[in-house]
Motif scaffolding. Structure first.
Motif, PDB file in Angstrom:
ATOM      1  N   SER A   1       0.658  -1.132   0.020  1.00 25.72           N
ATOM      2  CA  SER A   1       0.107  -0.105   0.017  1.00 25.72           C
ATOM      3  C   SER A   1       0.753   1.385  -0.050  1.00 25.72           C
TER       4      SER A   1
ATOM      5  N   VAL B   1      -7.129  -2.733  -8.293  1.00 24.09           N
ATOM      6  CA  VAL B   1      -7.998  -3.554  -7.205  1.00 24.09           C
ATOM      7  C   VAL B   1      -9.398  -3.220  -7.174  1.00 24.09           C
TER       8      VAL B   1
ATOM      9  N   GLU C   1     -11.172   0.163  -5.465  1.00 17.96           N
ATOM     10  CA  GLU C   1     -10.004   1.419  -5.292  1.00 17.96           C
ATOM     11  C   GLU C   1      -9.779   1.861  -6.911  1.00 17.96           C
TER      12      GLU C   1
ATOM     13  N   ARG D   1     -13.839 -15.017 -10.210  1.00 18.13           N
ATOM     14  CA  ARG D   1     -13.752 -13.828  -9.208  1.00 18.13           C
ATOM     15  C   ARG D   1     -15.165 -13.260  -9.445  1.00 18.13           C
TER      16      ARG D   1
ATOM     17  N   SER E   1     -15.845 -10.182  -8.510  1.00 19.33           N
ATOM     18  CA  SER E   1     -15.862  -8.785  -9.365  1.00 19.33           C
ATOM     19  C   SER E   1     -16.201  -8.984 -10.760  1.00 19.33           C
TER      20      SER E   1
ATOM     21  N   ASP F   1      -4.628 -12.479  -6.204  1.00 14.85           N
ATOM     22  CA  ASP F   1      -5.540 -12.608  -5.223  1.00 14.85           C
ATOM     23  C   ASP F   1      -7.012 -11.789  -5.420  1.00 14.85           C
TER      24      ASP F   1
ATOM     25  N   ARG G   1      -8.905  -9.859  -4.650  1.00 15.47           N
ATOM     26  CA  ARG G   1      -8.993  -8.540  -4.543  1.00 15.47           C
ATOM     27  C   ARG G   1      -8.805  -7.672  -5.957  1.00 15.47           C
ATOM     28  N   TRP G   2      -8.205  -8.540  -6.780  1.00 17.30           N
ATOM     29  CA  TRP G   2      -7.605  -8.024  -8.310  1.00 17.30           C
ATOM     30  C   TRP G   2      -8.617  -8.528  -9.141  1.00 17.30           C
TER      31      TRP G   2
ATOM     32  N   PRO H   1     -15.208  -3.023  -1.914  1.00 14.88           N
ATOM     33  CA  PRO H   1     -14.418  -4.194  -2.376  1.00 14.88           C
ATOM     34  C   PRO H   1     -14.971  -5.190  -2.912  1.00 14.88           C
ATOM     35  N   HIS H   2     -14.278  -6.407  -3.560  1.00 17.77           N
ATOM     36  CA  HIS H   2     -14.528  -7.396  -4.343  1.00 17.77           C
ATOM     37  C   HIS H   2     -15.685  -8.065  -3.624  1.00 17.77           C
ATOM     38  N   HIS H   3     -15.605  -8.419  -2.269  1.00 19.66           N
ATOM     39  CA  HIS H   3     -16.205  -9.249  -1.511  1.00 19.66           C
ATOM     40  C   HIS H   3     -17.806  -8.680  -1.028  1.00 19.66           C
TER      41      HIS H   3
END
Lengths: 463, 454
Positions: A9, A25, A28, A58, A60, A111, A113-114, B140-142
Motif C-alpha cells: 500500500s 484492485v 480502489e 472472481r 468482481s 488474489d 481483490r484484483w 471491495p470485491h467481497h
C-alpha cells in the motif's frame, strides 16, 4: 519459494496499465469508468466486428463484465459472452470464430481483490508490446468510435467455448493410453475457471478423480497460484487418497502445479519439463521456447532430443509469439504456463495436465520417477516491492555497478540476467505488479538461496 | 445556441443521443451516483426496446454493482412495469431505461425510489449533487452486488390491471380494438391485456424493436396509420401507445383522433365513479374537461405543477381517487402511483361498457373545448423574464403562479405559459370553447414572450 518484502500500500496505488493489460484492485482503482474506457478503446482499436468476452470466477467479474460489454457495444462491436471459462478457451474461440479480438476478465494468479482485462487479437494471442502501446494510445486519446443507435448489435452468448477447448485438447493426446493406465488423479481447481471443466475432462480420460475447490461459486481457498506454498491441501489429499498424482490450477487455467504420488510438490518449473518430455518424446518438430527466468533443466531436455532452446522475454505474449515465429514444438514458462502450438498459442493448464497424464501413461512410471529423471537444479524466487517510477532506475543503477566474476554472459533483454555455467540469477521488473523479481538457480539449494539473497540485498540497497 | 442540445441532465433524469452524448462513461457515472445515493440495496432495471437499451443496461449494471447495489433486470417492459416491480420486489430503487416519446436515437435514465415513484425534484437534486461531486461508494470485491433477473414483472403488472377492471362488462361488449404500439415497450403486453379482457384485437406496429414507424408521441398528428386502420377494420376504438407505455391516446370508431386530453377525461370519469373518497388531481396545463368530471361526481379537482412526480405526490398527499396528465398519462392509485397506459385502456373500455356508449358519444358528453399547445425556443436564462412580462400584461385578471403563469379568461378560457422541465423552451397552452379563441389566446402570449426574449 516466494518471499515478499515491503508494504504494497505504501509502494503505490494498486493499478497497473501495461502492455500486459489493465489490472487493478476492485473498489480502489479498477473502477467502472476505467473499464468502459478501456473497452471502448479496444473496440475502437480492434473493431468493428465480433469480440469475445470471458471471465474467471472472481465475484468482481460480474461487475467488470457488463462494463466491458457496454463499452464494446458502444463502439459498434458485436459482443459474444462466453461466461466463466479458462482464458485458453477464449483464445481458441477467438481464433476459430472469426472474431476481431477477445477480452479475458481475469487477474490470473493474483488474489481475489484484483481483477484485470487481458486483450487478445484475432489469432487469439495477447496483444504484443507494439499493439498494446497502440491500444494505450487510443485509450489516452479518448477519441473512441461511437456507433449510432441503429448500429449497436445485441450481446450474444456462446456457452460451449469451454467444451470445444477440451475437445481440441483431447485430439492431441493418446486418450486410449491414458484410459488404459487407469490413473487416480487429485485436482485442486482453486474454485477458479477450470472448476467446472477439469474434473469431467479427467473422467472422460478414464481417470478416477478426487477434486477439491471445484465450486466456481466459492471464493479462492488460497492464493490462486499453483506454487508449493499453496499446495498443502492438495498434497494432503494426494497422500490420503493414494492418488497417482495431484494437479493444481490457477484462477483462469493458464498455470499448472504438480504434486507427486508421494505428496511432494517439486515446484512449477517441472510442469514445462514434463510437458516437453512428452511433446519432444513423441516427435513433434521444432525448437523449444521458454523465457529468461526458467530453469536450466529445460536446456538439458532440449539437448537430449537435439532441439534448439530459444529464450524469449517473460510473459505469455513473448512466449506465444516466439512459438508462432519459430514454429516451436512446445513453449512455456517456469511459472507453469505451457503453450502447445498444435492446440493453441495460449498458456493452457488443462492441456498441460493432459500431456503429463499422457507421459505417465506412456512411460508407465510414477510421476516422482519422471521428475527424478529431470536434471536437478534448485530455483529460488524472491520479490521486492518497488514503486513503479523507481523500478527501472534501480535496475539501471544495479547494472552499472555489476562486477560478477562467475558470470560468462550478461543478458539485458528483460532486466538483467547473469548467466554462469552452473548458475544464473535474473533480476527483472514485474509487468503485472509494482515489484522487482529476483530469480536464482544453481545445482544446490544453498547456493541458489545465497545467490538470491545477495541480489535482493543489492536491489534493496539501490532503493 | 451553438447547436442542437444532445444532452439533458436535470431533475427529470438524464437524456442523450446514443453515439453522441449518451456514452457508457456518463451512464456508469450516473449508476454509481444512484448506487451511492441509495447506499446499497436492490435496484430494479427495465428498458424500452430501443436497440441502445442493452448497452445502457450493461453500463448501469457495472456502475451499480461497483457501489454494492444488486440489480434485478426485468427486461424489456413498459416504464410503469418497472415502477410496479420496485414495489413488488421490495427493492430500494429502480431505473427505467427509456427516452419515452423521443425518437429512436435518444435514450434516457429515469430514477425511481423505493415506493416505485420517480425521484421528486429535491431527491433528483440530491442525486445530481452526488453525481457532480463524483465521490462514489466503491465497494471491495467481497461486497459487490449481484445480478438477478425477473421474467414475471409484466405478468404481475397485467394481473393487477385485470383484477381492478370489470372484465365481464368489457367481455360482454366484446369491442373490436386497434392497438398501435409504435414498436415500443407496450407492444406484447397491450395485445395480451386486451385479449384477456375479451376484446377482438387488431395490432399494428406491434414488434417491440424500438424502431419507431411514427413519432412515438401519441398526439393526433402522429396517428394517421391508426385512424386508417380503425376505419378499415370497422373497429370500435383505436389506442395509440407511446414508446414506453405510459401515455395513451384514443381514436374514435369514426377514425377521428380525438386528442390525448380525452384520455384522462375518460379515465377520470371512471375513477371518480368509485366509492373511495378523495379529489381528482391533474396538472395546471390539463384540459378543463377534468373540472367537468369533478362536477359530475362531486369531486374536488386539485392542480399541481406539470410532471408525473408532482401529480403523484399531490395525489398521495390528498388521498386522490384518480389523477393524471393531459398528455395522455393516467394514474390509477388503486394500482400504483405511476402513469400507465395499460391501466388507462382498461378504465376507458370499462367506462364504455358501463355507459353502453361509443367513444364519439362519450366525447360528446363534454362541453365543447379546444386546446392549443405551442412552444417557443427560449434561452434558459430568459424564460423567467418572459413569464414576468406575461404576468404584467395580464395584471388584473385571475392568475395562478404555481408554475410559470396561468391566466383565466371569460367563459372558462385559460392560457398557461411555463418553462419546460426537459427542453430549453417556453410552453404555451390555451383552452377555450372554440379553436379560434384558444389559438388567439395562445398566439397573443407567444407574441408577448417572443418580444421579451428577443
Amino acid at each position: 519459494m516466494s518471499v515478499l518484502s515491503g508494504d504494497l500500500s505504501s509502494a503505490s496505488k494498486p493499478l497497473k496499465i501495461t502492455i500486459a493489460g489493465v489490472r487493478g484492485v476492485v473498489g480502489e482503482t479498477l473502477t467502472p469508468e476505467l473499464l468502459v474506457n478501456f473497452s471502448q478503446a479496444f473496440g475502437t482499436y480492434a473493431g468493428p466486428g465480433k469480440v469475445l468476452v470471458s471471465r474467471d470466477t472472481r465475484v468482481s467479474g460480474r461487475m467488470v463484465e457488463p462494463c466491458v460489454c457496454s463499452g464494446l457495444t458502444a463502439t459498434g462491436c458485436e459482443v459474444v459472452r462466453l461466461g466463466v471459462c479458462p482464458t485458453a478457451a477464449l483464445q481458441l474461440a477467438v481464433r476459430q470464430s472469426g472474431a476481431v479480438g477477445g477480452i479475458a476478465i481475469t487477474a490470473g494468479h493474483n488474489d481475489a481483490r484484483w481483477n484485470a482485462l487481458k486483450f487478445c487479437r484475432e489469432d487469439g494471442i495477447y496483444l504484443n508490446a507494439k499493439q498494446a502501446e497502440e491500444l494505450l494510445n487510443v485509450y489516452h486519446q479518448k477519441e473512441f468510435t461511437k456507433a449510432a443507435w441503429d448500429e449497436l448489435p445485441p450481446v450474444g452468448r456462446d456457452d460451449f467455448a469451454g467444451e470445444r477447448h477440451l475437445a481440441a485438447i483431447r485430439e492431441q493426446v493418446d486418450v486410449e493410453a491414458i484410459r488404459a493406465a487407469g490413473l487416480k488423479i487429485a485436482v485442486d481447481c482453486a474454485n477458479g475457471a477450470c472448476a467446472q471443466f477439469t474434473p469431467g475432462f479427467l473422467e472422460g480420460l478414464g481417470c478416477e478423480v478426487v477434486a477439491i475447490n471445484d465450486d466456481p461459486e466459492l471464493p479462492f481457498p488460497h492464493e490462486p497460484l499453483p506454487t508449493p506454498p499453496n499446495l498443502s491441501q492438495l498434497r494432503a489429499l494426494v497422500a490420503a487418497a493414494k492418488a497417482d498424482a495431484g494437479f493444481a490450477h490457477d484462477a483462469d487455467g493458464d498455470r499448472l502445479g504438480i504434486v507427486t504420488e508421494a505428496g511432494e510438490a517439486p515446484g512449477e518449473e517441472y510442469t514445462l519439463c514434463l510437458a516437453a518430455e512428452m511433446v519432444l518424446g513423441r516427435g513433434d518438430s521444432g525448437p523449444v521456447v521458454t523465457n529468461l527466468s526458467t530453469t536450466m533443466a529445460i536446456d538439458g531436455i532440449a539437448r537430449k532430443y537435439g532441439r534448439e532452446l530459444i529464450r524469449a522475454g517473460v510473459g505469455q505474449v513473448f512466449i506465444a509469439e516466439s512459438a508462432l515465429n519459430y514454429e516451436a514444438a512446445i513453449a512455456g514458462e517456469g511459472s507453469g504456463g505451457i503453450v502447445f502450438p498444435r492446440i493453441n498459442y495460449a498458456h493452457d493448464s488443462i492441456a498441460a495436465l493432459a500431456h503429463i497424464l499422457n507421459l505417465m501413461a506412456e512411460r508407465g512410471e510414477p510421476i516422482s520417477r519422471l521428475i527424478a529423471a529431470v536434471p536437478k537444479y534448485a530455483i529460488v524466487k524472491r520479490e521486492i516491492v518497488c514503486p513503479p517510477q523507481r523500478a527501472y532506475t534501480v535496475l539501471e543503477e544495479l547494472r552499472r555497478g555489476l562486477d560478477v566474476p562467475w558470470a560468462s554472459e550478461i543478458n539485458l533483454d528483460d532486466g538483467i540476467k547473469l548467466i554462469g555455467s552452473d548458475r544464473w540469477v535474473h533480476i527483472r521488473v514485474s509487468m503485472t505488479e509494482p515489484r522487482i523479481r529476483v530469480i536464482a538457480e544453481a545445482a544446490a539449494q544453498g547456493l541458489a538461496m545465497d545467490l538470491a539473497d545477495d541480489y535482493v540485498r543489492l536491489v534493496e540497497r539501490k532503493m | 445556441m451553438a447547436g442542437i442540445q444532445t444532452l439533458k441532465i436535470g431533475v427529470s433524469g438524464v437524456r442523450g443521443i446514443v453515439g453522441q452524448s449518451l456514452t457508457p462513461q456518463l451512464i456508469v457515472g450516473f449508476a454509481e451516483a444512484f448506487g451511492t445515493y441509495l447506499g446499497g440495496g436492490v435496484v430494479v432495471i427495465g428498458r424500452d426496446p430501443r436497440p441502445s437499451g442493452e448497452m445502457v443496461l450493461n453500463a448501469l449494471m457495472g456502475g451499480l454493482l461497483s457501489t454494492g447495489c444488486s440489480v434485478i433486470d426485468v427486461g424489456v417492459c413498459p416504464t410503469p412495469t418497472v415502477q410496479h416491480a420496485v414495489v413488488d420486489l421490495a427493492a430500494d430503487g429502480g431505473i427505467a431505461i427509456t427516452a419515452s416519446h423521443h425518437p429512436s436515437e435518444w435514450n434516457a435514465l429515469k430514477f425511481c425510489r423505493e415506493d416505485g415513484v420517480f425521484l421528486n425534484q429535491y431527491q433528483a437534486e440530491e442525486l445530481l449533487n452526488v453525481y457532480h461531486q463524483g465521490a462514489f461508494a466503491q465497494r471491495p470485491h467481497h461486497a459487490l452486488g449481484r445480478v438477478g433477473s425477473d421474467e414475471g414483472a409484466i405478468n404481475r403488472h397485467l394481473s393487477k390491471v385485470l383484477a381492478a377492471v370489470d372484465r365481464d362488462a368489457i367481455a360482454a361488449m366484446a369491442p373490436k380494438v386497434v392497438i398501435d404500439s409504435v414498436n415500443g415497450a407496450g407492444a406484447d403486453c397491450a395485445e395480451g391485456l386486451l385479449e384477456k379482457m375479451g376484446c377482438e384485437v387488431v395490432a399494428i406496429n406491434d414488434v417491440p424493436n424500438g424502431r419507431f414507424p411514427r413519432e412515438p408521441e401519441p398526439i393526433p398528428a402522429n396517428l394517421g396509420q391508426l385512424r386508417e386502420a380503425v376505419r378499415e377494420h370497422g373497429a370500435d376504438i383505436g389506442f395509440a401507445q407511446d414508446a414506453d407505455g405510459d401515455r395513451l391516446s384514443v381514436v374514435s370508431a369514426a377514425g377521428e383522433a380525438i386528442g390525448e386530453e380525452f384520455t384522462l377525461a375518460f379515465a377520470a370519469d371512471v375513477m371518480a365513479e368509485r366509492d373511495a373518497p378523495g379529489p381528482l388531481v391533474t396538472n395546471l396545463s390539463t384540459s378543463r374537461m377534468i373540472d367537468e368530471v369533478g362536477a359530475r361526481h362531486g369531486r374536488e379537482v386539485i392542480r399541481s405543477k406539470v410532471g408525473e412526480v408532482h401529480v403523484v405526490e399531490t395525489m398521495i398527499a390528498t388521498g386522490a381517487v384518480g389523477g393524471g396528465e393531459g398528455n395522455g398519462g393516467v394514474i390509477d392509485p388503486e394500482l400504483h402511483y405511476c402513469r400507465d397506459n395499460l391501466a388507462a385502456m382498461a378504465l376507458i373500455l370499462q367506462g364504455m361498457a358501463w355507459r353502453g356508449c361509443t367513444v364519439g358519444e362519450w366525447a360528446g358528453s363534454f362541453a365543447p373545448a379546444a386546446i392549443v399547445k405551442e412552444k417557443l425556443s427560449c434561452p434558459a436564462g430568459k424564460t423567467q423574464r418572459a413569464v414576468l412580462a406575461l404576468v404584467r400584461h395580464y395584471e388584473g385578471r385571475e392568475m395562478d403562479l404555481t408554475e410559470g403563469v396561468k391566466v383565466f379568461f371569460d367563459d372558462g378560457a385559460w392560457m398557461h405559459a411555463r418553462p419546460s422541465n426537459t427542453e430549453p423552451i417556453l410552453r404555451v397552452i390555451a383552452e377555450a370553447d372554440d379553436h379560434d379563441t384558444a389559438r388567439w389566446l395562445c398566439d397573443e402570449a407567444l407574441e408577448l414572450a417572443r418580444c421579451t426574449i428577443c
